[in-house]
Write an enzyme that holds these catalytic residues in place. Structure first.
Site, PDB file in Angstrom:
ATOM      1  N   SER A   1      41.193  43.553  41.688  1.00  0.00           N
ATOM      2  CA  SER A   1      39.985  43.790  42.396  1.00  0.00           C
ATOM      3  C   SER A   1      38.790  44.755  41.814  1.00  0.00           C
ATOM      4  O   SER A   1      38.607  44.488  40.778  1.00  0.00           O
ATOM      5  CB  SER A   1      40.317  44.170  44.033  1.00  0.00           C
TER       6      SER A   1
ATOM      7  N   HIS B   1      43.031  36.929  47.972  1.00  0.00           N
ATOM      8  CA  HIS B   1      42.854  37.926  47.269  1.00  0.00           C
ATOM      9  C   HIS B   1      43.773  38.957  47.279  1.00  0.00           C
ATOM     10  O   HIS B   1      44.538  39.292  48.477  1.00  0.00           O
ATOM     11  CB  HIS B   1      41.529  38.747  47.980  1.00  0.00           C
TER      12      HIS B   1
ATOM     13  N   ASP C   1      40.259  33.197  47.321  1.00  0.00           N
ATOM     14  CA  ASP C   1      39.703  34.465  46.968  1.00  0.00           C
ATOM     15  C   ASP C   1      38.225  34.468  46.921  1.00  0.00           C
ATOM     16  O   ASP C   1      37.704  33.413  46.433  1.00  0.00           O
ATOM     17  CB  ASP C   1      40.248  35.091  45.860  1.00  0.00           C
TER      18      ASP C   1
END
Length: 316
Positions: free
Chosen positions: A160, A290, A258
């Protein structure tokens, strides 16, 4: 007390209180480091930036002493955690447990980097700290690094926001000709974004796009002149030249559910077309969201992703 009442909610990350304090709603739990083996891995915390009171958490296979005695050094993994630049740390259970498993299976030395968080420390603080940590590591400032790290096999990885940071550290390593250099970079569900969708399959939902824009522009990087088109965030759609990425190979993991899915795929395409001389591979989990591998680490797809990550390190 009136001064402690909430003024703004920014779920699931933080809330601002009227007294000016920021309350983080997740990512606050801490696993202690331990020199007593846990899952055959030992760990310790070392301060790398006294100025900002920042540490790294280091992970070492318990059997490494025997390996070093035999003259066998270990791959070095430098890891940057996710959390939208706002929450989490190397000490949180999710990252402690994840890197313990990586180190045990890949038989590597891992250094998980703490960096300053927004909104108290907006971007570019996270990038500045991350580069400072890399410089600290490359000066061999710790006995574990000196004794066990093979600097011909250095890897950077993150998820991320940490994957975004990993990219920018690779760019800076190329610009500053970091020696001995970075062997490879792993970016899991990288947080790249822009004002406009990258293609027709990118997120079109205005509410979702507005929410991400608000988090970046009001909390993470309020000083960004270009908002979410800031080159820190808009790596793919902006004019950033990524051909100088300072590593030999890249693994990008994306997930079909995601919000960053299409950005991750577009990043790999841009890297291939950029003139960069390395090898890039993408692994896609179409039915996952995600950072699913952290939320559900025992799932079949998480195991498959872990296998790809480990092979990227072991087979180099």
């Amino acid at each position: 007390m009136e001064s402690d009442k909430t003024t703004e909610h920014h779920l699931p990350f933080i809330r601002f209180l009227k007294n000016g304090r920021v309350e983080r709603l997740s990512g606050n739990d801490i696993n202690p480091a331990s020199l007593n083996p846990q899952n055959d891995v030992v760990s310790k915390d070392v301060v790398y930036s006294p100025e900002h009171n920042l540490s790294v958490r280091m992970f070492l296979p318990n059997k490494s002493t025997k390996l070093a005695t035999a003259g066998n050094k270990l791959p070095l993994l430098i890891y940057f955690h996710g959390g939208a630049y706002i929450i989490q740390s190397p000490f949180s259970p999710v990252y402690h447990n994840y890197l313990t498993e990586v180190v045990k299976t890949a038989n590597c030395l891992a250094v998980s980097v703490q960096y300053r968080l927004a909104p108290e420390h907006p971007v570019p603080a996270a990038y500045d700290d991350s580069w400072s940590a890399i410089q600290w590591i490359f000066t061999h400032s710790d006995d574990w690094i000196n004794e066990y790290a093979d600097f011909d096999r250095v890897f950077i990885a993150g998820d991320s926001a940490g994957a975004n940071i990993s990219h920018h550290m690779g760019i800076r390593a190329g610009e500053e000709k970091l020696k001995p250099g970075i062997k490879g970079i792993v970016m899991v569900h990288p947080g790249f974004w822009g004002k406009d969708p990258i293609d027709e399959h990118d997120v079109q939902d205005r509410e979702i796009r507005s929410r991400i824009t608000y988090i970046w522009e009001k909390i993470v990087s309020p000083n960004s002149v270009d908002g979410v088109n800031d080159p820190w965030f808009n790596v793919v759609g902006g004019g950033s030249d990524i051909s100088g990425l300072g590593c030999d190979k890249v693994l990008v993991a994306v997930a079909g559910k995601d919000v960053f899915w299409r950005q991750g795929l577009a990043y790999t395409a841009k890297l291939k077309k950029s003139g960069w001389k390395g090898m890039v591979e993408v692994v896609e989990d179409e039915e996952e969201g995600h950072c699913f591998h952290l939320h559900n680490p025992n799932s079949q797809n998480a195991s498959k992703l872990m296998k790809k990550f480990l092979e990227f390190i072991i087979l180099s």
